[in-house]
Design a protein around this motif. Structure first.
Motif, short mmCIF file in Angstrom:
data_model
loop_
_atom_site.label_atom_id
_atom_site.label_comp_id
_atom_site.label_asym_id
_atom_site.label_seq_id
_atom_site.Cartn_x
_atom_site.Cartn_y
_atom_site.Cartn_z
N ASN A 600 1.06 -17.62 -2.77
CA ASN A 600 2.02 -18.61 -3.25
C ASN A 600 3.41 -17.98 -3.23
N ASN A 601 4.33 -18.59 -2.52
CA ASN A 601 5.67 -18.02 -2.33
C ASN A 601 5.55 -16.71 -1.56
N THR A 602 6.11 -15.63 -2.09
CA THR A 602 6.00 -14.33 -1.42
C THR A 602 5.35 -13.33 -2.36
N ALA A 603 4.83 -12.26 -1.76
CA ALA A 603 4.10 -11.26 -2.54
C ALA A 603 4.67 -9.88 -2.28
N LYS A 604 4.34 -8.96 -3.17
CA LYS A 604 4.67 -7.56 -3.02
C LYS A 604 3.40 -6.82 -2.64
N VAL A 610 -6.01 7.49 -0.44
CA VAL A 610 -7.17 7.53 -1.33
C VAL A 610 -6.97 8.52 -2.47
N GLU A 611 -5.98 9.41 -2.34
CA GLU A 611 -5.67 10.34 -3.43
C GLU A 611 -4.73 9.71 -4.45
N GLY A 612 -4.27 8.47 -4.20
CA GLY A 612 -3.40 7.78 -5.14
C GLY A 612 -1.92 7.92 -4.86
N LYS A 613 -1.54 8.51 -3.73
CA LYS A 613 -0.14 8.67 -3.38
C LYS A 613 0.40 7.39 -2.76
N LEU A 614 1.53 6.88 -3.30
CA LEU A 614 2.16 5.69 -2.74
C LEU A 614 2.78 6.03 -1.39
N LEU A 615 2.36 5.30 -0.35
CA LEU A 615 2.82 5.59 1.00
C LEU A 615 3.85 4.58 1.49
N LYS A 616 3.66 3.28 1.20
CA LYS A 616 4.56 2.24 1.68
C LYS A 616 4.66 1.13 0.65
N GLN A 617 5.82 0.45 0.63
CA GLN A 617 6.02 -0.74 -0.20
C GLN A 617 6.63 -1.85 0.65
N TYR A 618 6.12 -3.07 0.45
CA TYR A 618 6.65 -4.26 1.12
C TYR A 618 7.03 -5.24 0.01
N GLN A 619 8.33 -5.50 -0.15
CA GLN A 619 8.81 -6.25 -1.30
C GLN A 619 8.67 -7.76 -1.15
N SER A 620 8.68 -8.27 0.06
CA SER A 620 8.65 -9.73 0.25
C SER A 620 7.75 -10.05 1.45
N ASP A 622 4.95 -12.54 3.40
CA ASP A 622 4.54 -13.94 3.54
C ASP A 622 3.16 -14.02 4.19
N ASN A 623 3.08 -13.83 5.51
CA ASN A 623 1.83 -14.03 6.22
C ASN A 623 1.16 -12.73 6.68
N TYR A 624 1.94 -11.69 6.97
CA TYR A 624 1.34 -10.47 7.49
C TYR A 624 2.29 -9.29 7.30
N ILE A 625 1.70 -8.09 7.47
CA ILE A 625 2.48 -6.86 7.53
C ILE A 625 1.92 -5.99 8.65
N ASP A 626 2.75 -5.11 9.19
CA ASP A 626 2.32 -4.13 10.17
C ASP A 626 2.30 -2.75 9.54
N LEU A 627 1.14 -2.09 9.61
CA LEU A 627 0.96 -0.78 9.00
C LEU A 627 1.10 0.30 10.07
N ASP A 628 2.12 1.08 9.98
CA ASP A 628 2.32 2.18 10.91
C ASP A 628 1.77 3.45 10.27
N ASN A 637 -2.60 -2.75 -2.64
CA ASN A 637 -2.40 -3.48 -3.89
C ASN A 637 -1.43 -4.63 -3.61
N LEU A 638 -1.92 -5.87 -3.75
CA LEU A 638 -1.10 -7.06 -3.50
C LEU A 638 -0.81 -7.74 -4.83
N ILE A 639 0.48 -7.98 -5.10
CA ILE A 639 0.92 -8.58 -6.36
C ILE A 639 1.56 -9.94 -6.06
N ASN A 640 1.01 -11.00 -6.68
CA ASN A 640 1.50 -12.36 -6.42
C ASN A 640 1.39 -13.17 -7.72
N ASN A 641 2.51 -13.80 -8.12
CA ASN A 641 2.51 -14.61 -9.35
C ASN A 641 2.03 -13.81 -10.57
#
Length: 652
Positions: A600-604, A610-620, A622-628, A637-641
């Motif tokens: 719904n709307n946009t998500a983060k 797997v060790e818990g280190k944050l590697l990438k963040q996508y702030q907005s 919609d339909n897809y992301i590309d993981l390099d 972890n997807l956050i929406n509403n």
């Protein structure tokens, strides 16, 4: 006291046949893996019945206290044409008349006694005695003399088996022409007279080219006598073993080695049926050999791999799914937790999972059957999924001897030595789901067989882990770490289930404590429960009548150990992800691009290692992301509403 060192011979007595039967030969250490250890008895007359006799083995170590550790009942057996009775493990050749397990005769300083008595006279831990003793042999493998054990058995000499793998030795009894008895340490002669006299035997060996065949395959079994036979040798074999029988193969089982020859062969064709019987084991064994023809080996095993295995609709831990398996918890199972916090929450949770009116404890042997079901490989119903090495292995490859290569066994995620668990004699009996012990929070011994904290694991890797704390041990190099959340939830369960256990920070040496809590909390957060783990929770619940709450309600971990300590727990908080955030994430595995539906709307989106280190963040999003990112396992972890969902993602 004296010990025999080859080639010395020690005289014992001049009245060697005051007994009807004596201990004639002992090999307690051949080879170092103890797969060919044996005891041989000799009677004054051939074909002597050993009804009423028992063999008792005594442990001369400090912990053994010169007391019994094993008894063998000789009822129903008799010596052969040479007056010999061979008692040994399957690696002994010729094949023993009395078969015992491998690696059960201890090396010494110990003793074996022949008694005219009942097995009931020697419960485990019975002090060595001369009461009803017929003969005894005190021995060692380059150990000091056990003066106390010698005295208890009325013996004056302790004999040394100083063989090696390259040059095996056994302790043998000899009688000279004057009837004088002595013992010497020389090359083993199982089921043959030590002085090479007597009626010669002709052992026949069973051999196959491979030890594993698929259904539908054809293979040959060859039978080879040590010497050419002097008349046609007719004999019958059987392949039957549990579920494997005549409906599973075709081939001739009535065989002949022709006069003047020493071998024959039969061809066996395995039936490829449509039944999902699981992998089976053929046992090739003789039915009717008659002395002097004897088996050289016997019960030779050949595995038949069933090609009709089934696959579960859910994934393995390295290809996880989360939508196929639902919790089988009873309605209202966790309702008593609502509105509680802190120690009250802990206590209420223990009251559920350690309730002595409903919770059951099974034997340690029962755990094998539980794991075959709970840890079944979703991709092959004939295998278990191994915890640390992240692979399937045939259920038939359970470790049953000292050899652990290619085998699996039971891994205590909370090690026994750190938890203070132990087993008892009854734990060796697999008596099934309907026979159990009553158990409660103080029943710490039952932690030894609690299947919520026991997993199928590669036997060698289990040995490598030992009793290391998690954090010290992080798994084999090159694996994806798919087991980490599973072991975290299993040991956290143990802290709540049993009084006297605690998961703490660091690497403590205090019995009852296991570390490292910080590591385990990270593992729990970054490897959430999946269908595989929920299914095993359901299976274990069926046996033990309790559940691992941190699989059903993973947010509980935060309220007891994590970021929500002291906050009031409400079950509705734990159901948001599964019931209110209906988002699809695909494909998985992926080559790099991930699509989303249901946002719904946009998500983060956050991507973690797997060790818990944050590697990438996508702030907005919609339909897809590309993981390099490189190939491997990651946490998304997807956050929406103001709600979130965590998924494992595999990049190929």
């Amino acid at each position: 006291m004296n010990r025999i060192i080859l080639p010395l011979v020690f005289l014992i007595s001049a009245f060697s046949w005051s007994q009807d039967i004596v201990i004639n030969e002992l090999d307690a250490d051949s080879p170092s893996t103890d797969t060919a250890e044996f005891v041989e008895l000799k009677s004054m007359t051939p074909n002597f019945s050993t009804d009423g006799y028992i063999l008792v083995f005594f442990n001369g170590s400090d912990s053994g206290g010169d007391s019994s550790y094993m008894v063998i009942d000789l009822d129903g057996y008799s010596t052969d044409n040479n007056g010999l009775l061979l008692i040994g493990s399957g690696g002994v050749s010729p094949f023993p008349q009395v078969l015992i397990a491998e690696n059960v005769i201890q090396n010494g300083a110990d003793a074996v006694g022949l008694y005219l008595a009942s097995v009931d006279d020697f419960p485990e831990g019975t002090l060595a005695t001369q009461t009803n003793l017929i003969d005894a042999l005190v021995y060692d493998t380059n150990d000091a003399d056990d003066v106390g054990l010698l005295a208890l058995l009325g013996e004056t000499n302790q004999y040394n088996d100083n063989g090696t793998n390259a040059n095996p030795k056994s302790i043998q009894r000899f009688v000279d022409g004057m009837g004088v008895e002595s013992f010497s340490t020389v090359t083993p002669t199982p089921r043959r007279e030590n002085d090479c006299s007597g009626i010669p035997i002709n052992p026949v060996a069973i051999s196959v080219m491979e030890t594993q065949y698929d259904e539908g395959a054809t293979f040959e079994i060859t039978f080879t006598a040590e010497s050419n036979v002097t008349s046609d040798l007719n004999f019958t074999i059987s392949l039957d073993n549990y579920g494997f029988n005549s409906s599973d193969f075709t081939g001739n089982l009535n065989l002949t080695i022709p006069n003047g020859s020493n071998s024959t062969t039969t061809t066996i064709s395995l039936v490829d049926d449509a039944a999902d019987e699981g992998d089976e084991v053929i046992q090739i064994h003789f039915l009717d050999l008659v002395e002097p023809i004897v088996p050289s080996n016997n019960y030779v095993e050949v595995r038949v791999v069933d090609n009709d295995f089934t696959m579960a609709p859910w994934g393995t831990p390295i290809q996880p799914t989360t939508t196929f398996v639902q919790s089988t918890q009873p309605t209202g199972y966790y309702d008593s937790l609502d509105g509680l916090a802190g120690n009250a929450l802990r206590q209420a949770l223990q009251d559920i999972i350690a309730d002595p009116t409903t919770v059951r404890a099974q034997t340690y042997a029962d755990v094998i059957d539980i794991l075959k079901e709970a840890d079944q490989n979703p991709e092959n119903s004939n295998q278990v999924w191994l915890l640390y090495t992240e692979e399937g292995r045939p259920k038939l490859d359970l470790q049953t001897s000292s050899n652990n290569s290619g085998k699996w066994n039971r891994e205590h995620t909370f090690p026994r030595s750190r938890g203070g668990f132990f087993d008892i004699e009854e734990d060796e009996i697999a008596d099934g789901i309907d026979v159990f012990w009553t158990t409660k929070a103080d029943s710490l011994r039952h932690g030894n067989s609690d299947a919520h904290a026991l997993r199928a694991a590669d036997a060698s890797e289990n040995s490598s882990r030992g009793n290391q704390h998690y954090g010290q041990y992080v798994g084999p190099t090159g694996t994806l770490g798919s087991f980490r959340g599973d072991v975290a939830r299993s040991v956290l369960y143990m802290e709540i289930r049993y009084n006297g256990l605690q998961v703490v920070n660091g690497f403590p040496n205090t019995t009852g404590q296991l570390g490292d809590l910080v590591t385990l909390l990270d593992w729990h957060r970054n490897d959430p429960p999946d269908d595989f783990e929920m299914n095993r929770n359901n299976v274990v619940y069926n046996w033990q009548k309790n559940r691992n709450p941190f699989i059903d309600q993973p947010l509980l971990v935060e309220y007891i150990w994590g970021t929500n300590i002291g906050d009031i727990w409400m079950q509705s908080l734990s159901t948001i992800d599964n019931e209110q955030l209906e988002i699809s994430i695909y494909p998985n595995p992926t080559t790099g691009r991930i699509y989303f539906s249901g946002i719904n709307n946009t998500a983060k989106v956050e991507i973690f290692s797997v060790e818990g280190k944050l590697l990438k963040q996508y702030q907005s999003v919609d339909n897809y992301i590309d993981l390099d990112l490189a190939s491997g396992l990651y946490m998304l972890n997807l956050i929406n509403n103001n709600q979130s969902v965590i998924r494992k993602i595999i990049i190929e």
